[in-house]
Enzyme design. Structure first.
Site, mmCIF file in Angstrom:
data_model
loop_
_atom_site.group_PDB
_atom_site.id
_atom_site.type_symbol
_atom_site.label_atom_id
_atom_site.label_comp_id
_atom_site.label_asym_id
_atom_site.label_seq_id
_atom_site.Cartn_x
_atom_site.Cartn_y
_atom_site.Cartn_z
ATOM 1 N N GLU A 72 -23.866 56.982 133.349
ATOM 2 C CA GLU A 72 -23.155 58.161 132.836
ATOM 3 C C GLU A 72 -23.864 59.390 133.379
ATOM 4 O O GLU A 72 -25.091 59.519 133.242
ATOM 5 C CB GLU A 72 -23.139 58.203 131.298
ATOM 6 C CG GLU A 72 -22.303 59.397 130.787
ATOM 7 C CD GLU A 72 -22.305 59.564 129.269
ATOM 8 O OE1 GLU A 72 -23.000 58.808 128.568
ATOM 9 O OE2 GLU A 72 -21.617 60.481 128.785
ATOM 10 N N GLU B 277 -29.187 62.906 132.996
ATOM 11 C CA GLU B 277 -29.049 64.217 132.342
ATOM 12 C C GLU B 277 -30.032 65.182 133.008
ATOM 13 O O GLU B 277 -31.180 64.852 133.269
ATOM 14 C CB GLU B 277 -29.326 64.069 130.839
ATOM 15 C CG GLU B 277 -29.453 65.354 130.057
ATOM 16 C CD GLU B 277 -28.277 66.309 130.219
ATOM 17 O OE1 GLU B 277 -27.123 65.893 130.051
ATOM 18 O OE2 GLU B 277 -28.532 67.488 130.546
ATOM 19 N N ASP C 159 -19.281 69.757 132.262
ATOM 20 C CA ASP C 159 -19.228 71.220 132.205
ATOM 21 C C ASP C 159 -18.050 71.725 133.050
ATOM 22 O O ASP C 159 -17.905 71.327 134.204
ATOM 23 C CB ASP C 159 -20.533 71.818 132.735
ATOM 24 C CG ASP C 159 -21.709 71.490 131.831
ATOM 25 O OD1 ASP C 159 -21.510 71.393 130.610
ATOM 26 O OD2 ASP C 159 -22.832 71.314 132.349
ATOM 27 N N LYS D 12 -15.447 79.570 136.510
ATOM 28 C CA LYS D 12 -15.230 80.527 137.615
ATOM 29 C C LYS D 12 -14.908 79.760 138.909
ATOM 30 O O LYS D 12 -15.575 78.772 139.228
ATOM 31 C CB LYS D 12 -16.487 81.365 137.835
ATOM 32 C CG LYS D 12 -16.759 82.305 136.667
ATOM 33 C CD LYS D 12 -17.878 83.277 136.975
ATOM 34 C CE LYS D 12 -18.019 84.237 135.807
ATOM 35 N NZ LYS D 12 -19.394 84.395 135.359
ATOM 36 N N THR E 268 -17.920 60.377 122.322
ATOM 37 C CA THR E 268 -19.151 61.092 122.657
ATOM 38 C C THR E 268 -19.366 62.178 121.586
ATOM 39 O O THR E 268 -18.468 62.449 120.772
ATOM 40 C CB THR E 268 -19.046 61.765 124.037
ATOM 41 O OG1 THR E 268 -18.247 62.939 123.925
ATOM 42 C CG2 THR E 268 -18.430 60.833 125.074
HETATM 43 N N1 SAM Z 1 -21.361 63.771 127.888
HETATM 44 C C1 SAM Z 1 -21.826 64.433 126.679
HETATM 45 C C2 SAM Z 1 -20.756 64.454 125.624
HETATM 46 O O1 SAM Z 1 -19.587 64.198 125.967
HETATM 47 O O2 SAM Z 1 -21.068 64.684 124.456
HETATM 48 C C3 SAM Z 1 -22.364 65.844 126.997
HETATM 49 C C4 SAM Z 1 -21.351 66.842 127.511
HETATM 50 S S1 SAM Z 1 -22.089 68.409 127.977
HETATM 51 C C5 SAM Z 1 -20.747 69.490 127.982
HETATM 52 C C6 SAM Z 1 -22.389 68.188 129.725
HETATM 53 C C7 SAM Z 1 -23.762 67.678 130.051
HETATM 54 O O3 SAM Z 1 -23.844 67.420 131.435
HETATM 55 C C8 SAM Z 1 -24.882 68.656 129.721
HETATM 56 O O4 SAM Z 1 -25.862 68.027 128.927
HETATM 57 C C9 SAM Z 1 -25.428 69.046 131.100
HETATM 58 O O5 SAM Z 1 -26.807 69.342 131.072
HETATM 59 C C10 SAM Z 1 -25.119 67.821 131.917
HETATM 60 N N2 SAM Z 1 -24.961 68.074 133.369
HETATM 61 C C11 SAM Z 1 -24.185 69.007 133.936
HETATM 62 N N3 SAM Z 1 -24.285 68.969 135.277
HETATM 63 C C12 SAM Z 1 -25.149 67.965 135.563
HETATM 64 C C13 SAM Z 1 -25.671 67.449 136.784
HETATM 65 N N4 SAM Z 1 -25.332 67.974 137.976
HETATM 66 N N5 SAM Z 1 -26.546 66.410 136.720
HETATM 67 C C14 SAM Z 1 -26.920 65.899 135.511
HETATM 68 N N6 SAM Z 1 -26.450 66.361 134.325
HETATM 69 C C15 SAM Z 1 -25.589 67.384 134.344
#
Ligand code: SAM
Length: 217
Positions: free
Chosen positions: A43, A68, A117, A121, A191
């Site tokens: 994941e 993460e 995320d 933009k 999640t």
């Molecule tokens: N998947 C979880 C959930 O559904 O509850 C967390 C969603 S949160 C909006 C997105 C997560 O992705 C954040 O913790 C962020 O730090 C991580 N993330 C974003 N871009 C990433 C990357 N390039 N590599 C690793 N993690 C990343």
């Protein structure tokens, strides 16, 4: 994700036994690390780890790696795993931009992207984990039978992701704009974000995406 920096999280992630250090050294050898020849599911952007800890507990025959970027978030997933001590679950504090440095061709059997995320933009579109740039990376590490499973409540991000997958020639299946009221609801694992947004009444979108057929030349 709103991020609260937790003092000491980074240092803890450097020594915690559930967090793999120097992941590049395991490229091509992840199955050996887990001591098995089981499928490897990852994941990306795991957040606090509810989804993956639940999956790992339900499926001991599959090895799971949670990726993460931020130590303060990863710490919460590690705390869950410390209570569970699941043998088939490990974590990486790693930026998925460099995915091909840590996985060999075809080494990953499934990639989960949950509530990635949105990077709203336009100039940040390439950072979205479902952009063609990331799909290209996934195509280098996924096994031919593997797929990407993506969930989000963000309709704009979902529509973008469908377009990007189609542009890259990936085949979409199990597409739904309301997962919890769809045939795919059964067995769905929520999640942290999914619980929060569905409680607010937001429908959850989901698809599975398979790579373009290999031509063999
Ligand atoms: N998947 C979880 C959930 O559904 O509850 C967390 C969603 S949160 C909006 C997105 C997560 O992705 C954040 O913790 C962020 O730090 C991580 N993330 C974003 N871009 C990433 C990357 N390039 N590599 C690793 N993690 C990343």
């Amino acid at each position: 994700m709103r991020l609260r920096n937790i003092p000491g999280a980074r240092e803890e992630m450097l020594v915690n036994p559930y967090v793999i250090q120097e992941p590049e050294t395991h490229r091509g050898h992840w199955r050996e690390l887990f001591g098995s020849d089981r499928p490897l599911h990852i994941e990306i952007g795991m957040g606090k780890g509810q989804f993956l800890t639940t999956l790992a507990a339900q499926n001991p025959e599959i090895s799971y790696l949670g990726i993460e970027k931020y130590a303060s978030v990863l710490l919460r997933a590690v705390e869950k795993q410390e209570a569970l001590a699941l043998p088939n679950l490990r974590f990486l504090r790693f930026d998925a931009e460099d995915l091909e440095n840590i996985f060999a061709e075809g080494e990953v059997d499934r990639i989960y992207l949950n509530f990635s995320d949105p990077w709203p933009k336009d100039r940040h579109a390439k950072r979205r984990l479902t952009s063609t740039r990331f799909l290209e990376r996934y195509s280098h590490v996924l096994a031919p039978t593997g797929y990407v499973a993506f969930k989000t409540d963000n309709r704009g991000l979902f529509d973008f992701s469908v377009e990007q997958a189609q542009e890259a020639g990936w085949q979409l299946s199990e597409v739904t704009y309301d997962l919890h009221h769809s045939p795919y609801a059964e067995g769905n694992i929520m999640t942290e974000y999914e619980e929060r947004f569905s409680a607010q009444g937001n429908p959850i979108c989901r698809f599975a995406a398979r790579m373009p057929e290999q031509t063999g030349n």
